[in-house]
Structure formats: structure tokens, C-alpha cells
Design an enzyme around this catalytic site. Structure first.
Site, PDB file in Angstrom:
ATOM      1  N   HIS A  97      45.775  46.688  28.056  1.00  0.00           N
ATOM      2  CA  HIS A  97      45.999  46.929  29.559  1.00  0.00           C
ATOM      3  C   HIS A  97      44.489  46.305  30.069  1.00  0.00           C
ATOM      4  CE1 HIS A  97      48.479  50.027  28.202  1.00  0.00           C
ATOM      5  NE2 HIS A  97      48.811  50.269  29.219  1.00  0.00           N
ATOM      6  N   ASN A  98      44.601  45.506  31.080  1.00  0.00           N
ATOM      7  CA  ASN A  98      43.453  44.803  31.896  1.00  0.00           C
ATOM      8  C   ASN A  98      43.817  44.953  33.194  1.00  0.00           C
ATOM      9  OD1 ASN A  98      41.360  43.461  32.318  1.00  0.00           O
ATOM     10  ND2 ASN A  98      41.812  41.479  31.207  1.00  0.00           N
TER      11      ASN A  98
END
Length: 344
Positions: A97-98
Site C-alpha cells: 500500500h502506498n
């Protein structure tokens, strides 16, 4: 334009997120629960995938219980090159996740690495490669809750109190050293996106040289021990109608973190709740993720949490751009390949 979904679509999506059947013909089982035929369920899921509502259907494993090291990371990059910095972070296979968030720490990502790797050294390397100005490692000190379950029907109360499905209590029984070679092989199979076929688990079992029932028995045991959190669908939040997500970060007195964290984690509208370390430039120690159809919905949930706990010092960080969202893939050679390419 919002994707059109009827009541059966919404009820199906709720089932896929919370109660996906591990059986020879899971789509037929889902059809029985919704009073629909298997072909209709397959067609609906296929359409919901094409319309970018369903991201993936697979096993969701607990990273740490498999022996992997993981952390949330806050990174500050020059706003003029934040997208470039985030793209560099995304190259690492353990970054699942970013997001860009509305804060001076403008890049927030999660990373997991295999047991034999050095987490801090890897994050330092990403800091250098991204040419970040500052990076803060925020590992989980306590897990109060994890598990995204978006109510597509709108029938539940997000402020309701309920027992978390997965927390530290479940993780305590998971010993990474207890994983057998066959279980690791099952993890490699079950982590992949489930195909749309009447008997989707049969090819997995065949590759392992066991029966589908044998595969389900392994999955059940991995779940019992806490390695496997659940088998479920993950949705594209925005196209599913949940266009806002807020990371509520709370300044909780040290003597109250266990009490407050447990209470925050029991709020239905909270999908993630963790105790994390603080820094001189980061005073918040409990993190809660909430998802809503609007910013106002997120703020209402966070406001209810504040009133319930009495914690008034908090901040709301909204994601303004999704750079990456995928599932971590375990026991693969992608990590070695990344290090060969990006070694210092």
C-alpha cells in the site's frame, strides 16, 4: 459516473468480503445463500471485476505470523517530486500500500520483507533511492484490529461496537517456525487471485498433489493457528462507492493505550487499529483507518471515537492519491531480484 449495482450485487459483495466458502464449488454455495444459480454468481463477479469493483479474491495472510517483518512508513519528499519518489518506493515487491496524504509527511506506505532480510536497512535504501527528506519507521507495537469490510448495503452502524475478527489475540497462536513445506506451498497457491471457474481450487490442489479437501484442511489449520486471517474479496474502495478514507492518528496517554486501543478497535467502522511508536516530530501513537462514502462520513466516525474515548488530540490524514495497492506475495523470489537490481 458511479457504477450501477442492484441489491443482489451489494449483498454478494458483503458475502465475498466476510464469508467466502472454502468448498469445491464456492460460487454455487454463494448462489444458494443468495437464492441464485452458480452461473449468475459467476457472471456477476465477472462483471464486478470488469467494472473495477472487485480487486482480488484470495487468502489474506497475516504478515508477521508468517515470519515476515513489516512496518508502516511515513516519508517526506519534496512536493515537486513526490510522484517520482513514490514510484521509486513502489518498485519494492514488499510495498503493498502506498498513498499520498495531506500532511508534511506526504508518502505513506506499508512494507513487508522475508525473515532473513533487514527491515531498517531496506527502508533506508528506499529513503536514499527516493531522495526523501525525512523517513519515519512506524512498526506495529500492538495490533488491536485488522480487517477491511465495507458494508455495501448500508444496513450496519459504523459506530457500533463489536469484537474484532483479527487482533493480537489471534496472532499469538501463530508460530512461523511451525509452518511445514506443504503449508508454505499452500500459501503460495491460496494467495493468488481465485479464477472464475466452477471448481477454482481444483488446479491448486492438483499442483500440490493433494485433493481439494486436503487443501481446505490445510487452510482451516492455518486459520486456526492465526496465519490465515480470512479468505475474502478485496474491493476497489473508490469505485465501490467509498471515496474517502481517513487515517485517524491519536495522541493517547501512555497509561491508557491498551484500554483506548481495544475500544477503538471494537468500532465497526474502523478497519485497522494499531499502537505505533512516536517521534519528536510525530506525537501520535494510535492509528485508526476508517472508510466512508464521503469525507463527512469519515469525520462522523472519528468524532464518535473521540466522544467515546475522551481522546481529543488527534489528526485526520486523507489519501489524495493511491500510488499502489496490492496484496503481499509470500515465499517468492521477487525480493532477491529487487536487491540485485537496487543494491547500494
Amino acid at each position: 459516473m458511479p457504477v450501477q449495482m442492484d441489491d443482489r450485487d451489494k449483498r454478494l459483495l458483503n458475502l465475498l468480503q466476510s464469508d467466502f466458502p472454502l468448498s469445491r464449488r464456492p460460487y454455487a454455495t454463494l448462489g444458494e445463500r443468495l437464492q441464485a444459480g452458480e452461473e449468475e454468481i459467476l457472471a456477476r463477479i465477472g462483471r464486478l471485476r470488469e467494472e473495477k469493483i472487485i480487486r482480488q479474491i484470495s487468502a489474506i495472510f497475516d504478515t508477521r505470523s508468517l515470519g515476515y517483518k513489516s512496518s508502516l512508513v511515513a516519508m517526506r519528499a519534496d512536493p515537486a517530486r513526490v510522484d517520482e519518489a513514490a514510484a521509486m518506493v513502489n518498485t519494492h515487491p514488499g510495498v503493498s500500500h502506498n498513498y499520498k496524504r495531506n500532511h508534511t509527511f506526504n508518502i505513506w506506505f506499508t512494507i513487508a520483507i522475508p525473515p532473513q532480510k533487514d527491515l531498517e536497512a531496506t527502508i533506508k535504501r528506499l529513503h536514499d533511492l527516493a531522495r526523501a527528506e525525512s523517513t519515519r519507521i512506524l512498526p506495529t507495537l500492538r495490533l488491536f484490529k485488522i480487517g477491511v469490510n465495507l458494508d455495501m448495503t448500508g444496513e450496519s452502524n459504523p459506530a457500533a461496537i463489536e469484537e474484532p475478527v483479527y487482533s493480537d489475540k489471534k496472532r499469538e497462536g501463530a508460530d512461523p517456525a511451525a509452518l511445514t513445506p506443504q503449508e508454505i506451498q499452500a500459501i503460495r497457491e491460496l494467495q493468488e487471485d481465485l479464477p472464475l471457474a466452477s471448481a477454482p481450487f481444483d488446479p491448486m490442489a492438483a499442483r500440490m498433489g493433494i485433493t481439494p479437501e486436503g487443501l481446505f484442511a490445510i487452510a482451516t489449520e492455518l486459520s486456526r493457528r492465526g496465519h490465515l486471517r480470512r479468505f475474502a474479496a478485496v474491493l476497489h474502495h473508490r469505485t465501490a462507492g467509498f471515496r474517502a478514507n481517513a487515517m485517524g492518528v491519536w495522541k493517547v496517554p501512555e497509561g491508557r493505550t491498551d484500554e483506548v486501543g481495544a475500544l477503538m478497535g471494537s468500532v465497526r467502522g474502523v478497519s485497522h487499529c494499531y499502537l505505533r511508536p512516536t517521534y519528536p516530530d510525530w506525537p501520535y501513537n494510535i492509528f485508526t483507518m476508517v472508510h466512508g462514502r464521503t469525507v463527512q462520513e469519515c469525520e462522523e466516525i472519528l468524532g464518535a471515537i473521540s466522544r467515546t474515548t475522551g481522546i481529543t488530540e488527534f489528526a485526520q490524514l486523507y489519501s489524495t492519491k493511491e500510488y499502489k495497492k496490492t496484496r503481499v506475495r509470500y515465499f517468492t523470489d521477487e525480493y532477491e531480484a529487487w536487491e540485485r537490481q537496487y543494491a547500494a
